[in-house]
Structure formats: structure tokens, C-alpha cells
Design a protein around this motif. Structure first.
Motif, PDB file in Angstrom:
ATOM      1  N   ASN A  17      -2.938  12.093  -1.256  1.00 26.18           N
ATOM      2  CA  ASN A  17      -4.398  12.097  -1.210  1.00 26.18           C
ATOM      3  C   ASN A  17      -4.986  10.738  -1.593  1.00 26.18           C
ATOM      4  OD1 ASN A  17      -4.184  11.997  -3.997  1.00 26.18           O
ATOM      5  ND2 ASN A  17      -4.886  14.107  -4.336  1.00 26.18           N
ATOM      6  N   ALA A  18      -4.137   9.730  -1.634  1.00 23.76           N
ATOM      7  CA  ALA A  18      -4.633   8.435  -2.103  1.00 23.76           C
ATOM      8  C   ALA A  18      -3.725   7.306  -1.610  1.00 23.76           C
ATOM      9  CB  ALA A  18      -4.675   8.418  -3.632  1.00 23.76           C
ATOM     10  N   LEU A  19      -4.308   6.127  -1.486  1.00 22.38           N
ATOM     11  CA  LEU A  19      -3.536   4.908  -1.232  1.00 22.38           C
ATOM     12  C   LEU A  19      -3.516   4.088  -2.519  1.00 22.38           C
ATOM     13  CD1 LEU A  19      -4.890   3.832   2.286  1.00 22.38           C
ATOM     14  CD2 LEU A  19      -2.791   5.107   1.742  1.00 22.38           C
ATOM     15  N   VAL A  20      -2.322   3.696  -2.938  1.00 26.92           N
ATOM     16  CA  VAL A  20      -2.134   2.950  -4.181  1.00 26.92           C
ATOM     17  C   VAL A  20      -1.963   1.479  -3.818  1.00 26.92           C
ATOM     18  CG1 VAL A  20      -0.747   2.732  -6.270  1.00 26.92           C
ATOM     19  CG2 VAL A  20      -1.020   4.981  -5.168  1.00 26.92           C
ATOM     20  N   GLN A  21      -2.831   0.627  -4.383  1.00 30.15           N
ATOM     21  CA  GLN A  21      -2.871  -0.785  -4.005  1.00 30.15           C
ATOM     22  C   GLN A  21      -2.096  -1.609  -5.036  1.00 30.15           C
ATOM     23  OE1 GLN A  21      -4.517  -1.555  -1.208  1.00 30.15           O
ATOM     24  NE2 GLN A  21      -5.664   0.342  -0.865  1.00 30.15           N
ATOM     25  N   ILE A  22      -1.044  -2.278  -4.556  1.00 31.09           N
ATOM     26  CA  ILE A  22      -0.251  -3.116  -5.458  1.00 31.09           C
ATOM     27  C   ILE A  22      -0.345  -4.554  -4.959  1.00 31.09           C
ATOM     28  CG2 ILE A  22       2.024  -3.480  -6.484  1.00 31.09           C
ATOM     29  CD1 ILE A  22       2.584  -0.502  -5.855  1.00 31.09           C
ATOM     30  N   PRO A  23      -1.043  -5.409  -5.702  1.00 33.22           N
ATOM     31  CA  PRO A  23      -1.323  -6.772  -5.210  1.00 33.22           C
ATOM     32  C   PRO A  23      -0.047  -7.566  -4.945  1.00 33.22           C
ATOM     33  CG  PRO A  23      -2.690  -6.246  -7.116  1.00 33.22           C
ATOM     34  CD  PRO A  23      -1.668  -5.143  -6.988  1.00 33.22           C
ATOM     35  N   GLY A  24      -0.198  -8.597  -4.117  1.00 34.61           N
ATOM     36  CA  GLY A  24       0.943  -9.373  -3.653  1.00 34.61           C
ATOM     37  C   GLY A  24       1.719 -10.066  -4.752  1.00 34.61           C
ATOM     38  N   ASP A  25       1.062 -10.411  -5.859  1.00 36.03           N
ATOM     39  CA  ASP A  25       1.760 -11.150  -6.913  1.00 36.03           C
ATOM     40  C   ASP A  25       2.404 -10.210  -7.946  1.00 36.03           C
ATOM     41  OD1 ASP A  25      -0.590 -10.217  -7.915  1.00 36.03           O
ATOM     42  OD2 ASP A  25      -1.274 -12.138  -8.727  1.00 36.03           O
ATOM     43  N   VAL A  26       2.353  -8.914  -7.700  1.00 35.88           N
ATOM     44  CA  VAL A  26       2.933  -7.954  -8.639  1.00 35.88           C
ATOM     45  C   VAL A  26       4.243  -7.431  -8.055  1.00 35.88           C
ATOM     46  CG1 VAL A  26       2.626  -5.684  -9.691  1.00 35.88           C
ATOM     47  CG2 VAL A  26       0.685  -7.272  -9.555  1.00 35.88           C
ATOM     48  N   THR A  27       5.316  -7.495  -8.831  1.00 35.32           N
ATOM     49  CA  THR A  27       6.603  -7.013  -8.343  1.00 35.32           C
ATOM     50  C   THR A  27       7.097  -5.792  -9.111  1.00 35.32           C
ATOM     51  OG1 THR A  27       7.736  -8.566  -9.784  1.00 35.32           O
ATOM     52  CG2 THR A  27       7.337  -9.279  -7.517  1.00 35.32           C
ATOM     53  N   GLU A  28       6.595  -5.607 -10.328  1.00 35.77           N
ATOM     54  CA  GLU A  28       7.043  -4.464 -11.138  1.00 35.77           C
ATOM     55  C   GLU A  28       5.877  -3.927 -11.935  1.00 35.77           C
ATOM     56  OE1 GLU A  28      11.653  -5.698 -12.207  1.00 35.77           O
ATOM     57  OE2 GLU A  28      10.283  -4.952 -13.756  1.00 35.77           O
ATOM     58  N   LEU A  29       5.739  -2.607 -11.941  1.00 40.99           N
ATOM     59  CA  LEU A  29       4.721  -1.966 -12.771  1.00 40.99           C
ATOM     60  C   LEU A  29       5.402  -0.846 -13.543  1.00 40.99           C
ATOM     61  CD1 LEU A  29       1.760  -1.766 -10.241  1.00 40.99           C
ATOM     62  CD2 LEU A  29       1.754  -3.050 -12.386  1.00 40.99           C
ATOM     63  N   ASP A  30       5.098  -0.774 -14.844  1.00 39.37           N
ATOM     64  CA  ASP A  30       5.677   0.281 -15.678  1.00 39.37           C
ATOM     65  C   ASP A  30       4.882   1.578 -15.515  1.00 39.37           C
ATOM     66  OD1 ASP A  30       7.542  -1.477 -16.667  1.00 39.37           O
ATOM     67  OD2 ASP A  30       6.262  -2.092 -18.355  1.00 39.37           O
ATOM     68  N   VAL A  72       0.869  -1.176   0.000  1.00 37.27           N
ATOM     69  CA  VAL A  72       0.000   0.000   0.000  1.00 37.27           C
ATOM     70  C   VAL A  72       0.903   1.223   0.000  1.00 37.27           C
ATOM     71  CG1 VAL A  72      -1.886   1.194   1.149  1.00 37.27           C
ATOM     72  CG2 VAL A  72      -1.708  -1.300   1.337  1.00 37.27           C
ATOM     73  N   ARG A  73       1.040   1.856  -1.164  1.00 37.48           N
ATOM     74  CA  ARG A  73       1.880   3.052  -1.281  1.00 37.48           C
ATOM     75  C   ARG A  73       1.011   4.288  -1.157  1.00 37.48           C
ATOM     76  NH1 ARG A  73       7.007   2.262  -3.874  1.00 37.48           N
ATOM     77  NH2 ARG A  73       7.153   4.526  -3.908  1.00 37.48           N
ATOM     78  N   ARG A  74       1.610   5.387  -0.731  1.00 35.84           N
ATOM     79  CA  ARG A  74       0.909   6.657  -0.652  1.00 35.84           C
ATOM     80  C   ARG A  74       1.159   7.422  -1.941  1.00 35.84           C
ATOM     81  NH1 ARG A  74       3.095   3.317   2.191  1.00 35.84           N
ATOM     82  NH2 ARG A  74       4.869   4.622   2.699  1.00 35.84           N
ATOM     83  N   GLY A  75       0.121   8.076  -2.451  1.00 33.62           N
ATOM     84  CA  GLY A  75       0.276   8.744  -3.724  1.00 33.62           C
ATOM     85  C   GLY A  75      -0.581   9.992  -3.826  1.00 33.62           C
ATOM     86  N   THR A  76      -0.301  10.745  -4.887  1.00 37.10           N
ATOM     87  CA  THR A  76      -1.098  11.924  -5.202  1.00 37.10           C
ATOM     88  C   THR A  76      -1.692  11.741  -6.587  1.00 37.10           C
ATOM     89  OG1 THR A  76       0.213  13.422  -3.839  1.00 37.10           O
ATOM     90  CG2 THR A  76      -1.012  14.405  -5.651  1.00 37.10           C
ATOM     91  N   VAL A  77      -3.004  11.898  -6.668  1.00 35.58           N
ATOM     92  CA  VAL A  77      -3.663  11.865  -7.967  1.00 35.58           C
ATOM     93  C   VAL A  77      -3.511  13.233  -8.602  1.00 35.58           C
ATOM     94  CG1 VAL A  77      -5.844  11.539  -9.166  1.00 35.58           C
ATOM     95  CG2 VAL A  77      -5.248  10.091  -7.207  1.00 35.58           C
ATOM     96  N   GLU A  78      -2.880  13.253  -9.761  1.00 34.60           N
ATOM     97  CA  GLU A  78      -2.597  14.499 -10.459  1.00 34.60           C
ATOM     98  C   GLU A  78      -3.842  14.982 -11.209  1.00 34.60           C
ATOM     99  OE1 GLU A  78       0.079  16.022 -10.093  1.00 34.60           O
ATOM    100  OE2 GLU A  78       1.729  14.625  -9.735  1.00 34.60           O
ATOM    101  N   PRO A  79      -3.836  16.272 -11.584  1.00 38.50           N
ATOM    102  CA  PRO A  79      -4.992  16.779 -12.359  1.00 38.50           C
ATOM    103  C   PRO A  79      -5.241  15.999 -13.643  1.00 38.50           C
ATOM    104  CG  PRO A  79      -3.647  18.610 -11.560  1.00 38.50           C
ATOM    105  CD  PRO A  79      -2.894  17.350 -11.223  1.00 38.50           C
ATOM    106  N   ASP A  80      -4.180  15.390 -14.227  1.00 44.00           N
ATOM    107  CA  ASP A  80      -4.398  14.621 -15.468  1.00 44.00           C
ATOM    108  C   ASP A  80      -4.930  13.221 -15.196  1.00 44.00           C
ATOM    109  OD1 ASP A  80      -2.280  13.102 -14.574  1.00 44.00           O
ATOM    110  OD2 ASP A  80      -0.921  13.592 -16.218  1.00 44.00           O
ATOM    111  N   GLY A  81      -5.169  12.892 -13.913  1.00 48.97           N
ATOM    112  CA  GLY A  81      -5.750  11.597 -13.589  1.00 48.97           C
ATOM    113  C   GLY A  81      -4.732  10.497 -13.393  1.00 48.97           C
TER     114      GLY A  81
END
Lengths: 408, 408
Positions: free
Chosen positions: A385-398, A356-365
Motif C-alpha cells: 500500500n506504499a512506495l518506500v523511497q530510499i535516496p541514492g546516497d543511502v546503502t543501508e538502513l537499520d 523505490v521499494r514496495r511496502g505495507t504500512v502496518e497498524p503501528d505506523g
């Protein structure tokens, strides 16, 4: 060391823990506006119908529809009917100027809007023998019937309804000034640790100010809980047990839930683990980062949740487990809005742990990370302003990959 | 009769009306938790760094990394460092058991997690001459550096920041107990109409209970406004003017905004229109249903909004104009979450008017209408959880068509 429990399984365990505790809560009667955000404790039936009487939906002329043939008719103008008045019965051959919301006179059964009248303005109230040309109108036209929104005696709001502006507005429309609401759940909040001191006190070497208490009390208040603060407990299990006992005496207004922070890990000085010895409490790893170590059980029959000690872990524990469980068990607070957004940057995550990463949703979405994964980064948290959910089986996201985001 | 103004144009007019009024608001200092939901009035700089000192990210052994060659080494076990303690300097050749959050001893520059040690448990605190085998570790490993979250003196939160749990948690972490916040906007709320009586009073023929006052005060409180209630004004413009004058005297704590309900239409007894005669206020149609007739201007230099009199029109006026304008001008409240959902039923809408229907979002994600378009249907409103937006150029939508939905 047990196999880590999934986020979903632990959330379900929290739901089950809370289900019994919240069943038989007391209620109290509050003035409407003080009940804002509360939950209705009883079914409320309508003491009057709404609308309370047939009334006009338009500014126009109240008529007996059968007085006007298809070709239209010229009618005498009766005394006007302002909103709030109790009008005289409408005589045949007359049309009564009537305002929106005003009571339909006895005998009238329809309203012709002023724009369709000739002349299309109301005659001066002092004019005598005025006439108006009106087109034909079907019975019931522009009449809001008594009881068409709700009949007298019908169920207006069922027990458990969350009282927002619209619900309180309905109760006011029904003439009510107070409402019976469930008392909020009372949560005992204890932060622990020899290293923690109250904000405003002196900060000596090795000490940090307690932010968990403020962070969690604010979160709990926003979620509709009543928070009992027991301050900071040091790393002596005896003193923590004393605090917990004093708030869980069945004869002395026990709290409904206990939440502690810190002391649930595998170190040498885990005060919450030690204090819970002999009580039915599990300390277990959840496959989540941060907020992995969790305690769950009961102390003196009061549901107990042990959150980890870092501020970000506390917030994530609250948002991932306690807040959703309250939503499910009590119907409130509303779940966090969920959006699927694209990453503004690449992200890595440990295998097998839901991050669970902390993030900011930008005006461009798109969503950008705030700070790294470290659970001590409270300044980065405060920019998010948001919590970013990265599932357990994911190790890398582009960059550009879609992720689930919970809006705070 | 002017050409109706678009919803967007009227919202922009409300934004412009509020922009000046909100510029120079006073501030006051509140305890942290009382400031929840408020807006920071000043820049806050960090009085201390966070973390305040180098500390361990893991339970493990604090070491001098250069003491351990690539092949690992056996080190003497020093006195343990619990969280909250000020440890002695680490002597060369020693490893200090250290807990998460505890201060890194002088001389140490890395932490080896307990799981990587042999043995992988901490020796008894009374053991003498204990040794531990540790693998090599890079300098800085598992050390959270002083100031890595925020440096002393850096900007912690800029003026205007909305204070939620995370922001208050940061201020607590910085040792603060109070915070300077902007005073909330004060809104004078007046409901008008000879037909309206206070809930709890006697309801005689032709009268209705005031629900607008409760509905709007609750909405405004949730949006962070301070509401001044002036009760119900009857349809005599002189008494309404007296009420407005008494709350807008520049020498006597004038309100920041005025909101009235009712009396803005084209009927014969429009008290708000009459009271505003001689003041720079426009009464105009907005191409919206409900909530079409709107008043906008100033009274004694105080921004004035005249909403129509039906409860649903009031709520729609607040949600479509005032609430979004507050979000834009003040940064709070957060805008309503918007979703694009499919209709559970066909819907018709008048040509040329943006229609705002009340609806319920079903568990399957479709949206169902609650009640008809009538603006008096406060019971239907109380069952809704969403506003369904049907643009002015749309007259028919089939079941399954996608619509924009604002979640309440």
C-alpha cells in the motif's frame, strides 16, 4: 552511456514535456455529477447571491430589535414562517415564529432563539392572540444575510478548479445543472514485446500475459486521464511506428501523450528505441531502481514517454514521473500523501541509485517491505500500500530508521 | 433533550448499524478495468505460477555455471534467445545471448550480464563460430525462478481485497480478464424541505436550490457507493414515507442504506422526525458543530441515517460518520489522510462541542480557516481542501497551535 539523470531532473523534464501539450485543451459541457473529478474550463461567476435572501440561523422568533428594550418585552405572536414560505411583513409589536433557513420577514432584523423565549415552545398555529416574552436582541442577531457567502456576480470558482463534491455542491446551490470542463488528456498506451500476450489468450512457452496495460490504464484512469489502448505491439519496429502514426495524425484527433512499455533498455531487440530512431527522443538512464531506463521526447510532435517493460518498473515510472508531472501541470491528481515512517526491518540499497521499494504500512505506523527489489514481483506489488523511497546516497538502513513513504 | 453523544460514540453507532447490512451482499463478474475501485468477492488462487518459467533478469549470456571455472572461460556463442522465444537446450561449452525476460534454455542455470563479457557486446546474429570470455558465476545468478513471485494454486488475493491498479495488474498477469466483485452498497438519498427546489427550476421567494443532493451523491460515488436519488421530498411526512416504503420493500430490491437531509432538528416542521414516528430511529444531539442533530436507526429493516439540512452539515456528517464507518466495515474507501499542522490564525470554538472547521492547507504547511463556523457557507466550503478538527474541550487556539487536519 551518459551519466544517469537524477529522479528530480527527470521528473522536471517530464513536467516540461507536458506543459505545452496541455495548454490548449478543448472543453465540453457536462451534467454536474458527470464532471466529478474534472477541471473547470472557465471562470464561473455567481448568477445569484448566496444565501439568496436574509434567513434565520435558528428556530425562534423574528423580531424588530427596536421593539424590545433592554429589560425585554411581551410581543404578539404573528403567523409562523416556515422554511420555503414568502412571509408577510412583520408589524411593529409582533414576533413571528420562524424556522431555520426561513426568510426573515420585511421589517424584522433579528431572531431570538426559541430557548430564550417564555414560553420556550411555539404556540399552536391555530391559537389567537398568543403572546411571548422575549429578551432584548442586537440587530442582525442569528440572521444570515443575503450574499454573505457569495455576492451575485462574484467569482465562484476560477478556471482550472478541480470539481469535487464541495465544488459541485456550490454549483448546484447556484442553480446550475451543467458545467464546462476540460476534456481529459488522452493518452495512447502501447505495451510492446514478442513475449507478451493478452490475458485470456493461450500462453505458450516463453510468453507472459500483459499486466502493464491493465496496471497502467487503471493508474491513468484514477489520475483522470482518458486512455486509448493500442494493444500489444510485437518487436517489429515497423508495426509500432504504424500504430504511433495512426494515433498522432494532426488532422485526425491526435492523442495528447504517448506511453509505451518495454523496449527501452540496452538489449539487442529494443523495439521502442528502434521505432523512435529519427524522432527527437532521448533514451537515458535515470539513477533509480526499478525504472532506471527511460525514454522521453516527441513523436510527430506528441509528447512521448517510454517506460521499461517490467510491471513494477511501469508502476514506479508512473508514480515517480508521470503522476507528479500531471499534478504539477494540471493541478490534478492530488499528489500522493507523504509520510515519514520507521522501518520494521533493515534494508539495503545500491549506492548511487534512488531505490523505490514496495511496502505495507502496518497498524503501528511502521513500514514493512513486500518482496525483494525485483521489478517482476507483481504479486508482492499487489500486497503493498506504499512506495518506500530510499535516496541514492543511502546503502543501508537499520530497523527503526525513518524513511519517506508515499501512500498509494 | 438527552445529553449529547460524543463524535466517537456516534461513529461507533454508525459502524454497528452498517455491519449487519453489508454482510450478505451479492456479487457480479466484471471486466478487470470496470472492477477498478471495487472489492473482490471471492478468494483468487493463481491459475499459473509467476513467473510462468525461469527467465533472465538481465541482458547477458545464459550459461551452465559448471562450464566456467573460477578463472573464467571462453565459450562458444549459441543462437540468441530473445524474449518470447522457446529456446533450444544449451549445449555444454556454449553461452546463449539472452535478453531480459527471455526463457532460460534447458541446461543453463545462470546468466552473466553483458557488461561482464569480453567482448561486452552481442555478436552479430549471422556470425559463425563466435566466442565470448565470461567470468565464473554462481548457479541461479540473475535467474528469476518460475513461481518465485507466486506458486501455481497459491492464494493470489483474498476475498475483500480492494482492486486498485496493482491488484488488477496481478490478475492480468495471471491471465484473467474478468473478476468477481461485490456489488456496491446502494444508498437511497433523499433531500427534504419545502424551501428546496431542484437546480435549474425557478427560484421563487424563500426558496433555495438543493445542493445537498449533488454534494452527497458526489461524495458517495467517490466512496464507492451506488446512489439512488429520490429527488426532493417536501415537508409532508406522508409523501416522505411513501418514498421510503417504495425503496425498502424486501420483495423489490430494497436499498442497503437510507440517507436523508434536513428535518431532524427541534423546529415545528421536522419532516424526517415525523416520518420516522413508529420506526426504531433515534434523533439525538451529537456534541459536534456543525452537524449536531443526527437521526439513526432503521426503516423497514434498512439502516437509516438522518443528516441535518445545511450543506456544510451534510458534508461534515458524511466525512465524520458515514465515510469512516464504510472504511471500517467494508475496508473502503481509504480513511482520509490525517496531518498535524499549525494554525495560520487564532481560532475559537464553543465549549463542549467538537468543532469541524473548513480550511486550506497552505504551501508552508500551515492551515488557514475558510469562512466562519456557519454551516450554510458552501462557497467557503468549495475553497477548502481540509477539515480542521477542534476537540470539544478546546475553546481557544493561538496562531501556530497544532491541530489535527483531515485532507479532503
Amino acid at each position: 552511456m551518459s551519466v544517469p539523470r537524477s529522479v528530480a531532473a527527470h521528473r522536471q523534464a517530464v513536467v516540461e514535456l507536458l506543459t505545452g501539450a496541455t495548454a490548449a485543451r478543448a472543453s465540453h459541457r457536462l451534467p454536474l455529477l458527470e464532471a466529478l473529478g474534472g477541471a473547470l474550463a472557465v471562470d464561473v461567476h455567481a448568477p445569484i447571491p448566496l444565501p439568496p435572501f436574509d434567513n434565520s440561523q435558528m428556530d425562534g422568533f423574528a423580531v424588530r430589535s427596536k421593539d424590545i428594550p433592554d429589560a425585554g418585552a411581551e410581543l404578539w405572536v404573528a403567523a409562523p414562517v416556515p422554511a420555503g414560505a414568502a412571509p408577510a411583513a412583520l408589524r411593529p409589536g409582533f414576533a413571528a415564529p420562524i424556522m431555520t433557513g426561513a426568510m426573515i420577514p420585511e421589517g424584522a432584523d433579528a431572531v431570538v432563539p426559541i430557548e430564550k423565549a417564555t414560553p420556550d415552545t411555539f404556540p399552536d398555529a391555530t391559537a389567537r392572540d398568543a403572546v411571548v416574552d422575549l429578551p432584548a436582541v442586537a440587530p442582525g442577531t442569528y440572521v444570515r444575510n443575503r450574499g454573505s457567502d457569495i455576492e451575485e456576480g462574484a467569482l465562484a470558482l476560477p478556471s482550472g478548479t478541480l470539481l469535487g463534491p464541495a465544488q459541485l455542491g456550490l454549483l448546484a446551490a447556484l442553480g446550475m445543472t451543467t458545467v464546462e470542463v476540460r476534456q481529459p488528456l488522452r493518452v495512447l498506451l502501447v505495451t510492446t514485446g514478442d513475449e507478451v500476450v493478452e490475458p485470456g489468450e493461450e500462453l505458450t512457452a516463453g510468453k507472459i500475459f500483459d499486466s502493464n496495460g491493465t496496471l497502467l490504464e487503471a493508474s491513468m484512469r484514477q489520475a483522470g486521464l482518458a486512455v486509448v489502448r493500442a494493444g500489444i505491439s510485437d518487436d517489429d519496429p515497423t508495426s509500432l511506428v504504424t500504430v504511433l502514426r495512426s494515433h498522432t495524425d494532426p488532422a485526425d484527433n491526435p492523442v495528447d501523450v504517448i506511453v509505451t512499455t518495454g523496449g527501452v533498455s540496452k538489449g539487442a531487440y529494443e523495439v521502442v528505441r528502434q521505432a523512435m530512431s529519427g524522432h527527437p527522443v532521448d533514451f537515458l538512464p535515470v539513477a533509480m531502481q526499478p525504472g532506471g531506463p527511460q525514454g522521453l521526447g516527441t513523436f510527430n510532435d506528441v509528447p512521448f514517454l517510454g517506460f521499461p517493460g517490467n510491471p513494477v518498473s511501469c508502476l514506479v515510472s508512473f508514480e515517480m514521473f508521470l503522476r507528479p508531472a500531471l499534478s504539477e501541470v494540471l493541478g490534478a491528481p492530488a499528489p500522493r500523501p507523504v509520510r515519514n515512517l520507521s522501518l520494521a526491518e533493515p534494508v539495503t540499497s545500491p549506492q548511487g541509485k534512488h531505490q523505490v521499494r514496495r511496502g505495507t504500512v502496518e497498524p503501528d505506523g511502521s513500514v514493512r517491505m513486500e518482496g525483494g527489489p525485483g521489478s517482476h514481483l507483481v504479486h508482492a506489488l499487489a500486497r503493498s500500500n506504499a512506495l518506500v523511497q530510499i535516496p541514492g546516497d543511502v546503502t543501508e538502513l537499520d530497523e527503526g530508521a525513518e524513511v519517506e513513504v508515499w501512500m498509494l
